[in-house]
Design an enzyme around this catalytic site. Structure first.
Site, short mmCIF file in Angstrom:
data_model
loop_
_atom_site.label_atom_id
_atom_site.label_comp_id
_atom_site.label_asym_id
_atom_site.label_seq_id
_atom_site.Cartn_x
_atom_site.Cartn_y
_atom_site.Cartn_z
N ASP A 27 0.77 -1.20 -0.13
CA ASP A 27 -0.06 -0.04 -0.14
C ASP A 27 0.91 1.33 0.02
OD1 ASP A 27 -2.45 1.23 -0.06
OD2 ASP A 27 -2.60 1.39 2.27
N HIS A 44 2.00 3.38 -8.99
CA HIS A 44 1.80 1.90 -9.44
C HIS A 44 2.79 1.45 -10.11
CE1 HIS A 44 -2.02 2.35 -7.40
NE2 HIS A 44 -2.76 3.03 -8.37
N LEU A 138 11.13 -20.45 -4.90
CA LEU A 138 10.29 -19.63 -3.94
C LEU A 138 8.85 -19.72 -5.00
CD1 LEU A 138 9.62 -16.96 -2.52
CD2 LEU A 138 10.59 -15.58 -4.33
C1 IPE Z 1 -5.61 -2.61 -0.14
O1 IPE Z 1 -5.18 -1.38 -0.24
C2 IPE Z 1 -5.32 -3.47 -1.39
C3 IPE Z 1 -4.23 -3.52 -2.11
C4 IPE Z 1 -2.99 -3.26 -1.81
C5 IPE Z 1 -4.11 -4.30 -3.20
P1 IPE Z 1 -6.16 -0.25 -0.43
O2 IPE Z 1 -5.52 1.13 -0.28
O3 IPE Z 1 -7.05 -0.60 -1.58
O4 IPE Z 1 -6.92 -0.59 1.08
P2 IPE Z 1 -7.88 0.66 1.76
O5 IPE Z 1 -9.18 0.98 0.85
O6 IPE Z 1 -7.01 1.93 2.28
O7 IPE Z 1 -8.22 -0.17 3.12
C1 IPE Z 2 -1.66 0.26 -3.42
O1 IPE Z 2 -1.39 1.70 -3.46
C2 IPE Z 2 -1.93 -0.35 -4.72
C3 IPE Z 2 -3.40 -0.70 -5.08
C4 IPE Z 2 -4.20 -0.82 -4.25
C5 IPE Z 2 -3.40 -1.18 -6.35
P1 IPE Z 2 -2.51 2.54 -3.14
O2 IPE Z 2 -3.02 3.09 -4.60
O3 IPE Z 2 -3.76 1.95 -2.25
O4 IPE Z 2 -1.73 3.76 -2.59
P2 IPE Z 2 -2.58 4.67 -1.70
O5 IPE Z 2 -3.02 4.16 -0.09
O6 IPE Z 2 -3.52 5.43 -2.45
O7 IPE Z 2 -1.39 5.71 -1.21
MG MG Z 3 -4.03 2.33 -0.40
#
Ligand code: IPE
Ligand code: IPE
Ligand code: MG
Length: 250
Positions: A27, A44, A138
């Site tokens: 995240d 991303h 792995l």
């Molecule tokens: C969780 O992250 C899902 C992934 C990393 C793929 P999110 O950014 O979607 O989670 P929330 O919405 O903050 O809980």
């Molecule tokens: C995690 O990073 C990637 C996915 C959920 C696909 P985020 O896109 O949720 O990044 P933040 O949480 O907005 O910084």
């Molecule tokens: Mg996120």
């Protein structure tokens, strides 16, 4: 039936200094980009680079299973443009990385409700899984359109179809139907990006995992950051319901 892995609730698993299975919620990509005045999708793209490093780092450290949350069943709620870009990145990563994975003896698994992805992506997933099926150093599992609740319900429905006459389901009945049935339960769970929640990741499998949360954003999470998580893991006392005194007696 040969039981390949211990269940943390039915048995007490063997534990060591290095986690056998690390599961990560990657995240913070969006915030990483925002901090640099870049569009979220740039975060991303950078995140994909860290996945490659993490696969290499886990291989070097003798970790046997790495499970990565790439796209949750709730991430479809994001702006369409971001969802599209994430799908493109997934396609590109599969096209680029699968041969390298084979060369490094890394097995690819993709779990989740894959029916919602387009055919091209599904074909690439099937190809990548087939190509690396015999790799064992792995196992990298990418959770895509994955939700912990989906996993449990999917397993229950599949079991029900196979056992229409059985009234009650037991833990050992369900376990083989869960999407990570081929892996031991995660020893170490890592969430980057500062949030301290599970966000519908591996609800069943995290029953006795050690949880590690870090403010480091995923695009900044490197091998040293992984080592800090493992160092924290090593300090934990994994009791699985027992007392500290019982552990000393062993
Ligand atoms: C969780 O992250 C899902 C992934 C990393 C793929 P999110 O950014 O979607 O989670 P929330 O919405 O903050 O809980
Ligand atoms: C995690 O990073 C990637 C996915 C959920 C696909 P985020 O896109 O949720 O990044 P933040 O949480 O907005 O910084
Ligand atoms: Mg996120």
């Amino acid at each position: 039936m040969i039981k390949r892995f211990f269940s943390s609730t039915a048995d007490i698993p063997e534990t060591g200094d290095v986690p056998r299975h690390v599961a990560i919620i990657m995240d913070g990509n969006g915030r990483w980009a925002k901090n640099r005045l870049m569009p979220r999708v740039a975060g991303h793209a950078q995140g994909v680079e860290r996945v490659r490093d993490m696969v290499e780092a886990c291989g070097k450290r003798g970790i046997e299973f790495l499970t990565l949350f790439a796209f949750s069943s709730e991430n479809w709620r994001r702006p369409q443009e971001e969802v599209n870009r994430l799908m493109e990145l997934f396609v590109m990563a599969l096209e680029r990385e699968v041969d390298k994975m084979l060369g490094n003896d890394v097995r690819l698994k993709v779990v989740g409700d894959l029916g919602r992805f387009d055919q091209r992506l599904r074909d690439l997933i099937a190809h990548g899984e087939a190509l690396t099926a015999d790799c064992r150093r792995l196992t990298v599992t990418v959770c895509a359109n994955y939700g912990g609740r989906w996993d449990i319900l999917n397993a229950m429905n599949a079991w029900r179809r196979d056992h229409p006459d059985q009234a009650e389901i037991r833990e050992e009945d369900l376990a083989p139907y869960l999407s990570l049935a081929y892996a031991p339960e995660p020893d170490l769970f890592i969430r980057t990006g500062g949030e301290q929640r599970i966000s519908n990741f591996l609800l069943w499998q995290l029953a006795y995992s050690e949880l590690y949360f870090t403010d480091t954003l995923w695009p900044d999470f490197d091998a040293q950051a992984l080592d800090r998580a493992i160092a924290s893991y090593r300090k934990r006392e994994r009791r699985f319901g027992r007392t500290s005194e019982q552990l000393l007696e062993r």
